[in-house]
Design a protein around this motif. Structure first.
Motif, mmCIF file in Angstrom:
data_model
loop_
_atom_site.group_PDB
_atom_site.id
_atom_site.type_symbol
_atom_site.label_atom_id
_atom_site.label_comp_id
_atom_site.label_asym_id
_atom_site.label_seq_id
_atom_site.Cartn_x
_atom_site.Cartn_y
_atom_site.Cartn_z
ATOM 1 N N SER A 38 0.077 12.107 -5.379
ATOM 2 C CA SER A 38 -1.019 11.438 -6.073
ATOM 3 C C SER A 38 -2.310 12.259 -6.055
ATOM 4 N N ASN A 39 -2.254 13.442 -5.450
ATOM 5 C CA ASN A 39 -3.377 14.373 -5.453
ATOM 6 C C ASN A 39 -4.612 13.819 -4.726
ATOM 7 N N VAL A 40 -4.378 13.150 -3.607
ATOM 8 C CA VAL A 40 -5.464 12.701 -2.734
ATOM 9 C C VAL A 40 -5.099 13.086 -1.298
ATOM 10 N N SER A 41 -6.059 12.996 -0.398
ATOM 11 C CA SER A 41 -5.776 13.367 0.991
ATOM 12 C C SER A 41 -4.956 12.284 1.691
ATOM 13 N N ARG A 42 -4.223 12.700 2.722
ATOM 14 C CA ARG A 42 -3.447 11.744 3.500
ATOM 15 C C ARG A 42 -4.360 10.756 4.195
ATOM 16 N N SER A 43 -5.513 11.200 4.637
ATOM 17 C CA SER A 43 -6.443 10.292 5.305
ATOM 18 C C SER A 43 -6.973 9.230 4.341
ATOM 19 N N HIS A 44 -7.117 9.588 3.069
ATOM 20 C CA HIS A 44 -7.558 8.607 2.065
ATOM 21 C C HIS A 44 -6.450 7.562 1.849
ATOM 22 N N ILE A 45 -5.206 8.004 1.759
ATOM 23 C CA ILE A 45 -4.073 7.074 1.634
ATOM 24 C C ILE A 45 -4.028 6.161 2.855
ATOM 25 N N SER A 46 -4.195 6.731 4.029
ATOM 26 C CA SER A 46 -4.171 5.944 5.259
ATOM 27 C C SER A 46 -5.268 4.881 5.245
ATOM 28 N N ALA A 47 -6.443 5.239 4.802
ATOM 29 C CA ALA A 47 -7.556 4.286 4.754
ATOM 30 C C ALA A 47 -7.309 3.196 3.711
ATOM 31 N N ILE A 48 -6.731 3.566 2.580
ATOM 32 C CA ILE A 48 -6.417 2.580 1.530
ATOM 33 C C ILE A 48 -5.398 1.572 2.050
ATOM 34 N N PHE A 63 -4.432 5.040 -10.561
ATOM 35 C CA PHE A 63 -3.411 5.455 -11.531
ATOM 36 C C PHE A 63 -2.529 6.557 -10.961
ATOM 37 N N ASN A 64 -3.112 7.490 -10.221
ATOM 38 C CA ASN A 64 -2.318 8.561 -9.604
ATOM 39 C C ASN A 64 -1.336 8.002 -8.583
ATOM 40 N N ILE A 65 -1.783 7.026 -7.798
ATOM 41 C CA ILE A 65 -0.899 6.406 -6.806
ATOM 42 C C ILE A 65 0.229 5.657 -7.513
ATOM 43 N N ALA A 66 -0.106 4.895 -8.550
ATOM 44 C CA ALA A 66 0.922 4.164 -9.296
ATOM 45 C C ALA A 66 1.955 5.134 -9.873
ATOM 46 N N ASP A 67 1.488 6.234 -10.459
ATOM 47 C CA ASP A 67 2.417 7.232 -11.011
ATOM 48 C C ASP A 67 3.295 7.826 -9.913
ATOM 49 N N ALA A 68 2.701 8.133 -8.771
ATOM 50 C CA ALA A 68 3.461 8.723 -7.671
ATOM 51 C C ALA A 68 4.518 7.750 -7.139
ATOM 52 N N LEU A 69 4.213 6.452 -7.191
ATOM 53 C CA LEU A 69 5.160 5.433 -6.736
ATOM 54 C C LEU A 69 6.119 4.994 -7.838
ATOM 55 N N GLU A 70 5.936 5.575 -9.016
ATOM 56 C CA GLU A 70 6.780 5.282 -10.182
ATOM 57 C C GLU A 70 6.779 3.796 -10.510
ATOM 58 N N ILE A 71 5.567 3.253 -10.649
ATOM 59 C CA ILE A 71 5.375 1.857 -11.003
ATOM 60 C C ILE A 71 4.242 1.776 -12.013
ATOM 61 N N GLU A 72 4.348 0.838 -12.920
ATOM 62 C CA GLU A 72 3.264 0.624 -13.869
ATOM 63 C C GLU A 72 2.058 0.078 -13.101
ATOM 64 N N PRO A 73 0.859 0.549 -13.424
ATOM 65 C CA PRO A 73 -0.328 0.055 -12.719
ATOM 66 C C PRO A 73 -0.447 -1.466 -12.743
ATOM 67 N N ALA A 74 -0.141 -2.094 -13.852
ATOM 68 C CA ALA A 74 -0.225 -3.560 -13.938
ATOM 69 C C ALA A 74 0.755 -4.217 -12.975
ATOM 70 N N ASP A 75 1.937 -3.633 -12.825
ATOM 71 C CA ASP A 75 2.921 -4.196 -11.895
ATOM 72 C C ASP A 75 2.449 -4.050 -10.447
ATOM 73 N N LEU A 76 1.755 -2.959 -10.159
ATOM 74 C CA LEU A 76 1.222 -2.780 -8.813
ATOM 75 C C LEU A 76 0.130 -3.810 -8.537
ATOM 76 N N ILE A 77 -0.710 -4.071 -9.510
ATOM 77 C CA ILE A 77 -1.734 -5.114 -9.359
ATOM 78 C C ILE A 77 -1.061 -6.473 -9.178
ATOM 79 N N ASN A 78 -0.072 -6.770 -9.998
ATOM 80 C CA ASN A 78 0.609 -8.066 -9.914
ATOM 81 C C ASN A 78 1.322 -8.254 -8.583
ATOM 82 N N ALA A 79 1.732 -7.176 -7.957
ATOM 83 C CA ALA A 79 2.400 -7.265 -6.660
ATOM 84 C C ALA A 79 1.443 -7.696 -5.560
ATOM 85 N N THR A 80 0.142 -7.645 -5.829
ATOM 86 C CA THR A 80 -0.846 -7.990 -4.812
ATOM 87 C C THR A 80 -1.357 -9.416 -4.942
ATOM 88 N N VAL A 81 -0.943 -10.110 -5.978
ATOM 89 C CA VAL A 81 -1.468 -11.448 -6.228
ATOM 90 C C VAL A 81 -0.564 -12.492 -5.587
#
Length: 91
Positions: A38-48, A63-81
């Motif tokens: 996802s082109n971010v630091s591991r410490s940033h992922i850890s904090a998220i 969006f980079n995280i969603a792409d790296a996890l191979e999920i549509e961004p909307a589906d990732l949002i819906n998984a949190t509700v």
């Protein structure tokens, strides 16, 4: 400079981080692998992903995280509700 997060968004960021962590683990990825893809630091992922820490992040990172996890961004949002029914039904 740190930005203040509105209180109403605090739980949203926490739930999103938990969903990202759960999906990453289901995909068999380490934080390091997700960070690299996802082109971010591991410490940033850890904090998220940290459930006791609110770490706001940009849509670009989201969006980079969603792409790296191979999920549509909307589906990732819906998984949190969580439906109100679940939130109100405490043991």
């Amino acid at each position: 400079m740190s930005k203040q997060i509105e209180f109403k968004n605090r739980d949203r960021f926490i739930q999103l981080g938990i969903a990202i962590a759960a999906l990453r683990k289901m995909r068999g990825m380490s934080q390091e692998q997700l960070a690299e893809k996802s082109n971010v630091s591991r410490s940033h992922i850890s904090a998220i992903e940290a459930p006791n820490l609110v770490r706001p992040f940009s849509l670009d990172v989201f969006f980079n995280i969603a792409d790296a996890l191979e999920i549509e961004p909307a589906d990732l949002i819906n998984a949190t509700v969580f439906p109100d029914k679940i939130l109100r039904n405490r043991k």
